[in-house]
Design a protein around this motif. Structure first.
Motif, short mmCIF file in Angstrom:
data_model
loop_
_atom_site.label_atom_id
_atom_site.label_comp_id
_atom_site.label_asym_id
_atom_site.label_seq_id
_atom_site.Cartn_x
_atom_site.Cartn_y
_atom_site.Cartn_z
N SER A 7 17.75 0.78 -2.14
CA SER A 7 16.40 1.30 -2.41
C SER A 7 15.69 0.31 -3.32
N VAL A 8 14.48 -0.09 -2.93
CA VAL A 8 13.75 -1.12 -3.68
C VAL A 8 12.32 -0.67 -3.91
N LYS A 9 11.66 -1.39 -4.87
CA LYS A 9 10.25 -1.13 -5.16
C LYS A 9 9.47 -2.42 -4.99
N TYR A 10 8.37 -2.34 -4.21
CA TYR A 10 7.50 -3.48 -3.99
C TYR A 10 6.09 -3.07 -4.41
N ARG A 11 5.59 -3.68 -5.46
CA ARG A 11 4.34 -3.21 -6.07
C ARG A 11 4.52 -1.74 -6.48
N LYS A 12 3.72 -0.85 -5.88
CA LYS A 12 3.80 0.58 -6.22
C LYS A 12 4.54 1.38 -5.16
N ASN A 13 5.08 0.69 -4.15
CA ASN A 13 5.68 1.38 -3.01
C ASN A 13 7.20 1.30 -3.05
N ARG A 14 7.83 2.42 -2.71
CA ARG A 14 9.29 2.49 -2.63
C ARG A 14 9.73 2.41 -1.17
N GLY A 15 10.86 1.76 -0.92
CA GLY A 15 11.36 1.67 0.45
C GLY A 15 12.84 1.37 0.47
N VAL A 16 13.37 1.18 1.70
CA VAL A 16 14.80 0.89 1.89
C VAL A 16 14.93 -0.40 2.68
N VAL A 17 15.82 -1.30 2.25
CA VAL A 17 16.02 -2.59 2.91
C VAL A 17 16.74 -2.39 4.24
N ILE A 18 16.10 -2.90 5.33
CA ILE A 18 16.70 -2.77 6.67
C ILE A 18 17.52 -4.01 7.01
N SER A 19 16.96 -5.21 6.70
CA SER A 19 17.68 -6.47 6.99
C SER A 19 17.20 -7.56 6.03
N LEU A 20 17.99 -8.65 5.94
CA LEU A 20 17.68 -9.79 5.06
C LEU A 20 17.70 -11.08 5.86
N LYS A 21 16.74 -11.99 5.53
CA LYS A 21 16.70 -13.29 6.21
C LYS A 21 16.13 -14.33 5.24
N ASP A 22 16.94 -15.33 4.90
CA ASP A 22 16.55 -16.37 3.94
C ASP A 22 16.07 -15.71 2.64
N LYS A 23 14.79 -15.95 2.29
CA LYS A 23 14.24 -15.42 1.04
C LYS A 23 13.35 -14.22 1.29
N GLU A 24 13.50 -13.57 2.47
CA GLU A 24 12.67 -12.41 2.82
C GLU A 24 13.55 -11.19 3.11
N ALA A 25 12.93 -10.05 2.93
CA ALA A 25 13.61 -8.79 3.26
C ALA A 25 12.71 -7.97 4.18
N TYR A 26 13.31 -7.29 5.16
CA TYR A 26 12.57 -6.40 6.06
C TYR A 26 12.78 -4.97 5.53
N VAL A 27 11.69 -4.36 5.04
CA VAL A 27 11.80 -3.10 4.29
C VAL A 27 11.05 -1.98 5.01
N ASP A 28 11.68 -0.78 5.02
CA ASP A 28 11.05 0.43 5.59
C ASP A 28 10.44 1.24 4.44
N PHE A 29 9.09 1.27 4.41
CA PHE A 29 8.36 2.06 3.40
C PHE A 29 7.94 3.39 4.03
N GLU A 30 8.88 4.36 4.09
CA GLU A 30 8.61 5.70 4.64
C GLU A 30 7.97 5.64 6.03
N GLY A 31 8.60 4.87 6.92
CA GLY A 31 8.13 4.79 8.31
C GLY A 31 7.32 3.55 8.61
N ILE A 32 6.81 2.86 7.60
CA ILE A 32 6.04 1.63 7.80
C ILE A 32 6.93 0.46 7.39
N LYS A 33 7.19 -0.46 8.35
CA LYS A 33 8.13 -1.56 8.13
C LYS A 33 7.36 -2.87 7.96
N MET A 34 7.78 -3.70 6.99
CA MET A 34 7.12 -4.99 6.76
C MET A 34 8.07 -5.95 6.06
#
Length: 730
Positions: A595-622
């Motif tokens: 479970s992570v926080k990005y700015r003011k949004n909480r989400g869950v890490v789905i996958s990792l690649k290099d220096k980026e993370a693919y995160v699910d913010f309550e149904g919205i993935k980025m």
């Protein structure tokens, strides 16, 4: 009520009636908003429902005319008094407490409450004459019993006795004997058995029976005196009697609704002061395994079209039923938070076919008669099933268009069902007309029992005929007779329905995508502001560092000694080397599933690649930079407290008899008895243990001292067992 039956609510309402202590109209007199507040308050508490009580209106009139009530009628009033005294002992708050505190019982009435036992019998302890007479009556009955036993054991009578039992015929003790008994027994025949034997009251009992009758007569005289006395007290306090009787009906309305809602998990909805109807997840109580109904009937006219047997009539009945139940504050199954029901003076269903032999009227004429009454109405909700029933559909479409236009001007709210599309097409352009269609599943060849707003539905008459067993060649011939043009029109209507469904599905998908884009836009905007802030800080920092380096370089140039100049240049070079933008480093390792926080949004890490993370913010993935994420503790969902359901004992009594039991057996029974009494809501019980050696009584009282739910206990009054019994307060 015919309306209840027409809406298929009769079983539901009858079930509700069973929760009332006495039968009464559904309507609650007074301010509906106030009643709604009381009901919502009462829902928070656990309480005993009142016992059945008879309607006492005629008894109140009898009191006012200085009549004498029967003791059984007086006890009906006592049941009401006792129930309110019970309610006043409960820890209610708010409006309920204020209301109950206003009920002040006269001392005379409180005394009368003590005159009766729990079964409604007048207590002998209130009058010495009753005590004496009942003691004599008991002795007389024992005498009768002994005489009968003596006859049963008589050698002369043995040959004539059919059995050795004492039979009660018309409340008299009798023996069952064979014919010829008169040779050995004198008596009166009071009946015949199915086998031809005789029920005989022996002559030897006559004097004792006469004595018994005399005692009973004296008891009735004493009871009549008390009935007169109590009736006079009721006359003195007639205003209180009328008031408490009315307040009992009021609370009965409340408790029945609350207990009914709890038993079936139903919800209340207060009708609003408009004519808007919006139902969310409404379930009609007559339907088993239903699909919840969702409909927006905010406009004045609702036209329901679509497939045969697709639920159009039930949708119509559901709308009228919801309005009816809300009007009378009867709970129902729906989402009360998202639903909205207006308030109507009258709800009028035009559903049944009026044609029958008795009224000598045609279907269409009956429908016209029903519609003629609407032109004198205001603030009403009307439901019409199969509006063109009984006449030519094209003519009816034109006629009902004009009728609906006039009703629209009068502000009457109308919901109709129809199989014909012309009326729906004629009314579709009006702003105050809403269209709803029952949906048909082409693949399964069956209705879905769901509805789509904003379109005209096809009736699927031919498909329905095939589904219910009409031969295929008949259906094909009917389609040919129907004509290609009409068939194409129906196809166009259905295609329009499909396109509407597709459009709504696409709109829903687009709305979700727009939500995602808006989320990303806000995230990017926040990131942009954050980066600008960081760049500004870095710029100011660099500017300061370079200024220091330049100053050191200038000092080196001005230095006269070569060694000092080299030292200053080295320092300037070192300061310049520090003037680099430091990249953020990930201070803690982040893994998939964190479970992570990005700015003011909480989400869950789905996958990792290099220096980026693919995160699910309550149904919205980025995708976001790893160094912008902060690891947080996941939010734990609150676990609901386990609900413990305690069933009430099947047999409830306020008395426990321990005679003949050993101490350990007795204590076990006392423990269970107190538990059952607490579950039942008793606040006072009676335990019979006898006097004897005193060992059992001592053990019972020692047990009661240690029990956490026992408030106090004391010896029973003389008429209830005296030292041989203990009254326990819980």
């Amino acid at each position: 009520m015919d309306l209840i039956k027409l809406l298929d609510l009769d079983n539901f309402i009858n079930e509700f009636y069973s929760f009332l202590a006495r039968t009464k109209p559904l309507f609650i007199e007074g301010d509906i908003n106030l009643h709604f507040k009381f009901i919502n308050e009462l829902k928070k508490y656990e309480f005993k429902a009142p016992n059945r009580v008879k309607n006492l209106d005629s008894e109140i009139i009898h009191i006012q005319k200085q009549g004498i009530l029967r003791l059984e009628d007086i006890y009906e009033f006592v049941k009401i008094f006792r129930y309110f005294l019970y309610l006043k002992r409960l820890n209610f708050e708010g409006n309920l407490k204020k209301w109950l505190d206003e009920i002040d019982f006269p001392q005379d009435i409180l005394e009368i409450v003590k005159y009766f036992d729990e079964k409604g019998n007048l207590l002998s302890s209130i009058d010495d004459r009753l005590l004496s007479l009942e003691s004599s009556l008991k002795e007389t009955k024992e005498s009768i019993k002994h005489k009968l036993q003596g006859l049963l054991n008589s050698n002369k009578l043995q040959g004539y006795l059919v059995d050795r039992q004492i039979h009660y015929i018309n409340e008299e003790e009798a023996l069952l004997v064979r014919g010829g008994f008169n040779h050995v027994l004198k008596g009166t025949i009071v009946g015949r058995s199915s086998s031809g034997f005789f029920y005989v009251v022996p002559e030897a009992l006559r004097k004792v029976k006469e004595k018994e009758a005399a005692i009973l007569s004296q008891i009735e005289e004493v009871k009549l005196e008390w009935a007169k006395k109590i009736s006079n007290i009721f006359l003195k306090w007639i205003k209180f009697i009328k008031y408490i009787n009315k307040q009992f009906d009021r609370f009965d309305h409340y408790q029945a609704r609350v207990n009914f809602s709890k038993s079936k998990n139903l919800f209340f909805i207060l009708p609003k002061s408009d004519d808007k109807i919006v139902l969310k997840d409404f379930i009609h109580p007559a339907i088993h395994n239903p699909k919840p109904i969702n409909v927006d009937f905010s406009k004045k006219i609702l036209i329901i079209t679509g497939v045969n047997a697709g639920g159009k009539t039930m949708l119509l009945k559901s709308i009228l039923s919801a309005a009816f139940l809300s009007k009378y504050l009867i709970p129902m199954k729906l989402d009360a938070q998202k639903s909205h029901i207006g308030r109507f003076k009258e709800i009028i269903p035009i559903i049944e076919d009026p044609q029958n032999v008795k009224n000598d009227i045609s279907t269409f004429a009956g429908r016209m008669l029903s519609f003629s009454h609407l032109f004198q109405k205001r603030d009403v909700l009307v439901g019409v099933d199969e509006i063109e029933l009984g006449t030519d559909s094209d003519e009816a479409a034109s006629l009902f268009k004009v009728i609906l236009e006039d009703l629209l001007k009068r502000g009457i709210k109308v919901a109709i069902t129809t199989h014909h599309k012309r009326l729906a097409a004629l009314m579709a352009n009006y702003d105050e007309v809403e269209l709803v269609a029952a949906i048909y599943d082409e693949e399964k060849g069956a209705p879905t029992y769901e509805f789509l707003q904003g379109i005209i539905g096809k009736s699927y008459a031919f498909e329905t005929a095939k589904r219910y067993g009409i031969p295929l060649y008949i259906v094909k011939k009917a389609i040919k007779e129907y004509g290609e043009d009409q068939a194409k029109l129906s196809e166009l209507i259905e295609r329009g329905s499909e396109l509407e469904r597709e459009l709504r599905a696409k709109n829903e998908k687009l709305n979700k995508e727009l939500e995602r884009v808006e989320f990303l836009r806000k995230a990017l905007e926040e990131e942009r502001h954050s980066l600008f802030g960081e760049l500004k800080m870095e710029k100011e920092k660099l500017s300061k560092i370079f200024q220091e380096a330049i100053n050191e370089a200038k000092a080196a140039i001005k230095a006269k000694e070569v060694k000092e100049a080299h030292r200053l240049l080295t320092k300037a070079h070192k300061i310049a080397k520090e003037a680099k933008i430091k990249e953020k480093k990930v201070t803690e390792k982040i893994n998939v599933g964190d479970s992570v926080k990005y700015r003011k949004n909480r989400g869950v890490v789905i996958s990792l690649k290099d220096k980026e993370a693919y995160v699910d913010f309550e149904g919205i993935k980025m995708r976001v930079p790893l160094n912008e994420l902060k690891k947080v503790t996941p939010i734990k969902k609150k676990k609901e407290a386990p609900k413990i359901k305690v069933s009430k004992p099947s047999k409830l009594s306020v008395k426990l008899d321990l005679h003949g039991l050993r101490v350990d057996e007795a204590l076990e029974k006392v423990d269970k008895f107190i538990s059952d009494s607490l579950i039942a809501g008793f606040d006072e019980v009676l335990i019979y243990h006898g006097v004897g050696s005193g060992k059992l009584a001592s053990a019972v009282r020692e047990f009661l001292k240690k029990h956490p739910k026992v408030k106090s206990f004391h010896d029973a009054p003389p008429n209830m067992g005296g030292f041989g019994a203990t009254v326990v307060e819980l």
